[in-house]
Design a protein around this motif. Structure first.
Motif, PDB file in Angstrom:
ATOM      1  N   GLY A 171      15.153 -58.397 -80.534  1.00  0.00           N
ATOM      2  CA  GLY A 171      13.778 -59.144 -80.613  1.00  0.00           C
ATOM      3  C   GLY A 171      13.867 -59.943 -81.956  1.00  0.00           C
ATOM      4  N   SER A 172      14.648 -59.622 -83.057  1.00  0.00           N
ATOM      5  CA  SER A 172      14.707 -60.270 -84.153  1.00  0.00           C
ATOM      6  C   SER A 172      16.202 -60.357 -84.480  1.00  0.00           C
ATOM      7  CB  SER A 172      13.913 -59.490 -85.281  1.00  0.00           C
ATOM      8  OG  SER A 172      12.468 -59.383 -85.034  1.00  0.00           O
ATOM      9  N   TYR A 173      17.086 -59.895 -84.147  1.00  0.00           N
ATOM     10  CA  TYR A 173      18.376 -59.937 -84.424  1.00  0.00           C
ATOM     11  C   TYR A 173      19.392 -59.139 -83.583  1.00  0.00           C
ATOM     12  CZ  TYR A 173      17.541 -54.867 -86.449  1.00  0.00           C
ATOM     13  OH  TYR A 173      17.091 -53.766 -86.599  1.00  0.00           O
ATOM     14  N   ILE A 174      20.579 -59.558 -83.717  1.00  0.00           N
ATOM     15  CA  ILE A 174      21.702 -59.098 -82.892  1.00  0.00           C
ATOM     16  C   ILE A 174      22.386 -57.597 -83.241  1.00  0.00           C
ATOM     17  CG2 ILE A 174      24.143 -59.551 -81.793  1.00  0.00           C
ATOM     18  CD1 ILE A 174      22.999 -62.471 -81.150  1.00  0.00           C
ATOM     19  N   THR A 175      22.743 -56.875 -82.424  1.00  0.00           N
ATOM     20  CA  THR A 175      23.354 -55.774 -82.792  1.00  0.00           C
ATOM     21  C   THR A 175      24.593 -55.508 -82.398  1.00  0.00           C
ATOM     22  OG1 THR A 175      22.073 -54.059 -81.154  1.00  0.00           O
ATOM     23  CG2 THR A 175      21.139 -54.478 -83.428  1.00  0.00           C
ATOM     24  N   ILE A 176      25.581 -54.670 -82.783  1.00  0.00           N
ATOM     25  CA  ILE A 176      26.805 -54.287 -82.389  1.00  0.00           C
ATOM     26  C   ILE A 176      26.624 -52.875 -81.794  1.00  0.00           C
ATOM     27  CG2 ILE A 176      29.271 -53.860 -82.614  1.00  0.00           C
ATOM     28  CD1 ILE A 176      29.379 -55.619 -84.703  1.00  0.00           C
ATOM     29  N   ASP A 177      26.569 -52.661 -80.640  1.00  0.00           N
ATOM     30  CA  ASP A 177      26.227 -51.222 -79.973  1.00  0.00           C
ATOM     31  C   ASP A 177      27.431 -50.418 -79.659  1.00  0.00           C
ATOM     32  OD1 ASP A 177      23.775 -52.192 -79.718  1.00  0.00           O
ATOM     33  OD2 ASP A 177      23.804 -52.765 -77.675  1.00  0.00           O
ATOM     34  N   ALA A 191      15.270 -67.402 -79.969  1.00  0.00           N
ATOM     35  CA  ALA A 191      15.311 -65.993 -79.325  1.00  0.00           C
ATOM     36  C   ALA A 191      14.133 -65.390 -79.732  1.00  0.00           C
ATOM     37  CB  ALA A 191      16.584 -65.574 -79.409  1.00  0.00           C
ATOM     38  N   ALA A 192      13.926 -65.308 -81.108  1.00  0.00           N
ATOM     39  CA  ALA A 192      12.775 -64.272 -81.813  1.00  0.00           C
ATOM     40  C   ALA A 192      11.453 -64.986 -81.385  1.00  0.00           C
ATOM     41  CB  ALA A 192      12.837 -64.669 -83.218  1.00  0.00           C
ATOM     42  N   LEU A 193      11.368 -66.288 -80.863  1.00  0.00           N
ATOM     43  CA  LEU A 193      10.202 -66.933 -80.376  1.00  0.00           C
ATOM     44  C   LEU A 193       9.941 -66.475 -78.842  1.00  0.00           C
ATOM     45  CD1 LEU A 193       9.959 -70.083 -82.240  1.00  0.00           C
ATOM     46  CD2 LEU A 193       8.589 -68.278 -82.692  1.00  0.00           C
ATOM     47  N   GLY A 194      11.068 -65.975 -78.134  1.00  0.00           N
ATOM     48  CA  GLY A 194      11.034 -65.768 -76.792  1.00  0.00           C
ATOM     49  C   GLY A 194      11.684 -66.723 -75.911  1.00  0.00           C
ATOM     50  N   TRP A 195      12.532 -67.606 -76.397  1.00  0.00           N
ATOM     51  CA  TRP A 195      12.958 -68.606 -75.822  1.00  0.00           C
ATOM     52  C   TRP A 195      14.334 -68.230 -75.731  1.00  0.00           C
ATOM     53  CZ3 TRP A 195      11.026 -73.603 -78.532  1.00  0.00           C
ATOM     54  CH2 TRP A 195       9.837 -73.731 -78.388  1.00  0.00           C
ATOM     55  N   GLY A 196      15.026 -68.017 -74.590  1.00  0.00           N
ATOM     56  CA  GLY A 196      16.511 -67.652 -74.122  1.00  0.00           C
ATOM     57  C   GLY A 196      16.844 -66.192 -74.681  1.00  0.00           C
ATOM     58  N   ASP A 197      15.859 -65.206 -75.187  1.00  0.00           N
ATOM     59  CA  ASP A 197      16.314 -64.093 -75.822  1.00  0.00           C
ATOM     60  C   ASP A 197      17.085 -63.150 -74.664  1.00  0.00           C
ATOM     61  OD1 ASP A 197      13.882 -64.025 -74.154  1.00  0.00           O
ATOM     62  OD2 ASP A 197      13.531 -62.103 -74.882  1.00  0.00           O
ATOM     63  N   LEU A 203      27.171 -56.409 -77.620  1.00  0.00           N
ATOM     64  CA  LEU A 203      26.014 -56.826 -78.353  1.00  0.00           C
ATOM     65  C   LEU A 203      24.701 -56.295 -77.773  1.00  0.00           C
ATOM     66  CD1 LEU A 203      27.623 -60.467 -79.532  1.00  0.00           C
ATOM     67  CD2 LEU A 203      27.755 -57.883 -80.545  1.00  0.00           C
ATOM     68  N   GLY A 204      23.676 -56.327 -78.440  1.00  0.00           N
ATOM     69  CA  GLY A 204      22.418 -56.026 -78.147  1.00  0.00           C
ATOM     70  C   GLY A 204      21.523 -57.013 -78.893  1.00  0.00           C
ATOM     71  N   TRP A 205      20.230 -56.973 -78.602  1.00  0.00           N
ATOM     72  CA  TRP A 205      19.095 -57.965 -78.942  1.00  0.00           C
ATOM     73  C   TRP A 205      17.943 -57.009 -79.192  1.00  0.00           C
ATOM     74  CZ3 TRP A 205      17.990 -61.893 -81.781  1.00  0.00           C
ATOM     75  CH2 TRP A 205      16.821 -62.568 -81.721  1.00  0.00           C
ATOM     76  N   HIS A 224      22.573 -62.810 -77.166  1.00  0.00           N
ATOM     77  CA  HIS A 224      23.688 -62.109 -77.722  1.00  0.00           C
ATOM     78  C   HIS A 224      25.151 -62.413 -76.932  1.00  0.00           C
ATOM     79  CE1 HIS A 224      21.870 -59.989 -74.182  1.00  0.00           C
ATOM     80  NE2 HIS A 224      23.114 -59.405 -73.992  1.00  0.00           N
ATOM     81  N   TRP A 225      24.959 -63.022 -75.766  1.00  0.00           N
ATOM     82  CA  TRP A 225      26.442 -63.861 -75.095  1.00  0.00           C
ATOM     83  C   TRP A 225      26.561 -65.015 -75.720  1.00  0.00           C
ATOM     84  CZ3 TRP A 225      28.720 -59.829 -72.963  1.00  0.00           C
ATOM     85  CH2 TRP A 225      27.887 -59.091 -72.473  1.00  0.00           C
ATOM     86  N   VAL A 226      25.452 -65.683 -75.995  1.00  0.00           N
ATOM     87  CA  VAL A 226      25.960 -66.890 -76.676  1.00  0.00           C
ATOM     88  C   VAL A 226      26.360 -67.006 -77.987  1.00  0.00           C
ATOM     89  CG1 VAL A 226      24.725 -69.158 -77.499  1.00  0.00           C
ATOM     90  CG2 VAL A 226      23.970 -68.092 -75.438  1.00  0.00           C
ATOM     91  N   TYR A 227      25.820 -65.980 -78.674  1.00  0.00           N
ATOM     92  CA  TYR A 227      26.108 -65.566 -80.197  1.00  0.00           C
ATOM     93  C   TYR A 227      27.740 -65.034 -80.052  1.00  0.00           C
ATOM     94  CZ  TYR A 227      24.638 -65.379 -84.837  1.00  0.00           C
ATOM     95  OH  TYR A 227      24.586 -65.721 -86.223  1.00  0.00           O
ATOM     96  N   LEU A 228      28.240 -64.251 -79.093  1.00  0.00           N
ATOM     97  CA  LEU A 228      29.439 -64.052 -79.011  1.00  0.00           C
ATOM     98  C   LEU A 228      30.472 -65.226 -78.799  1.00  0.00           C
ATOM     99  CD1 LEU A 228      31.672 -61.427 -78.790  1.00  0.00           C
ATOM    100  CD2 LEU A 228      31.345 -61.307 -76.459  1.00  0.00           C
ATOM    101  N   ILE A 229      30.183 -65.984 -78.010  1.00  0.00           N
ATOM    102  CA  ILE A 229      31.049 -67.282 -77.884  1.00  0.00           C
ATOM    103  C   ILE A 229      31.093 -68.177 -79.162  1.00  0.00           C
ATOM    104  CG2 ILE A 229      30.914 -69.571 -76.698  1.00  0.00           C
ATOM    105  CD1 ILE A 229      29.785 -68.054 -74.191  1.00  0.00           C
TER     106      ILE A 229
END
Length: 261
Positions: free
Chosen positions: A137-143, A81-87, A133-135, A91-96
């Motif tokens: 560009g480098s890491y996921i945040t809890i909003d 995601a940081a490389l721009g693939w599926g960014d 969750l938010g993104w 955050h939804w994938v990460y929640l799962i």
């Protein structure tokens, strides 16, 4: 997180008082840097290193392998995601992935008849659907700015889970791994990055523990750990204690739900 495997109680106590804080600070710093720089740093510390551990040491339980592999997959997805693939959907994938990790622990608690903590895990799992969750560009945040209560509930549940599954030196290491992201968030005054720090801490922590498991076995057998943790385990496993911990988790989640609504 490694402490020299010494033979005497005095040296073991010295290790706890001196070596653990130093290693804890270094461990936390590495995970903060890896979270902020997923491509440059975590590709080595949190992908390559765990893969080497799984290939060379092979000292994980079945649950450990499942946990470590799922965490490595999550970290690879973050790097992509940081490389721009599926960014846009990371955050939804990460929640799962987070929810699957919680579910794994709940099922293990149920299998080992730790039913009250399994109920705590289910509460944490169900309430995780409220996470926003938010993104960056480098890491996921809890909003959810008030989601500190969910983090507290998760921490109480997970600390109890580890105490029921492990003993002695192993529990001490896992407790520090669990404490690491909270300590970093307090220093940085930003709990929105807790989820990323929890992921990097758990991933690097499990990989490190697996690579030094033989040395930890010697640490585990020392009297200072045996005496203290046997008493602690007796207290923690008491049904009254388990009910109190379940109540704490439930109250934290209830407060969070009230704030969300």
């Amino acid at each position: 997180m490694l402490v020299p495997s010494n033979r005497t109680d005095a040296i073991s106590l010295k290790g706890v008082l001196i070596y653990y804080p130093i290693i804890f600070l270094a461990f936390t710093l590495v995970n903060v840097i890896a979270s902020l720089y997923p491509i440059e740093v975590s590709s080595v510390t949190h992908v390559l290193f765990p893969i080497i551990v799984m290939c060379l040491f092979g000292m994980l339980t079945r649950f450990g392998y499942i946990k470590l592999n799922s965490l490595v997959i999550g970290r690879v997805l973050i790097i992509l995601a940081a490389l721009g693939w599926g960014d846009t959907s990371i955050h939804w994938v990460y929640l799962i992935l987070l929810q699957l990790n919680i579910l794994e622990a709940v099922l293990l608690d149920g299998y080992k008849k730790n039913y009250l903590n399994a109920c705590s895990g289910l509460l944490v799992l169900i309430s995780s659907f409220y996470l926003m969750l938010g993104w960056t560009g480098s890491y996921i945040t809890i909003d959810n700015k008030s989601y500190i209560f969910w983090i507290l509930a998760y921490t109480v549940w997970n600390a109890n889970f580890v105490s029921l599954q492990l003993s002695g030196g192993y529990y001490l290491h896992h407790f520090l791994i669990l404490l690491s992201p909270i300590a970093a968030c307090l220093v940085l005054s930003d709990f929105s990055i807790w989820l990323m720090l929890r992921e990097t801490s758990l991933l690097l922590g499990i990989a490190t523990l697996a690579s030094v498991k033989k040395r930890l076995q010697g640490l585990e057998q020392q009297k200072i750990f045996v005496d203290f943790f046997e008493k602690a385990q007796t207290f923690i496993r008491n049904p009254k204690t388990q009910f109190v911990l379940l109540s704490v988790v439930g109250i934290c989640i209830l407060i969070q739900w009230i704030k969300v609504n």
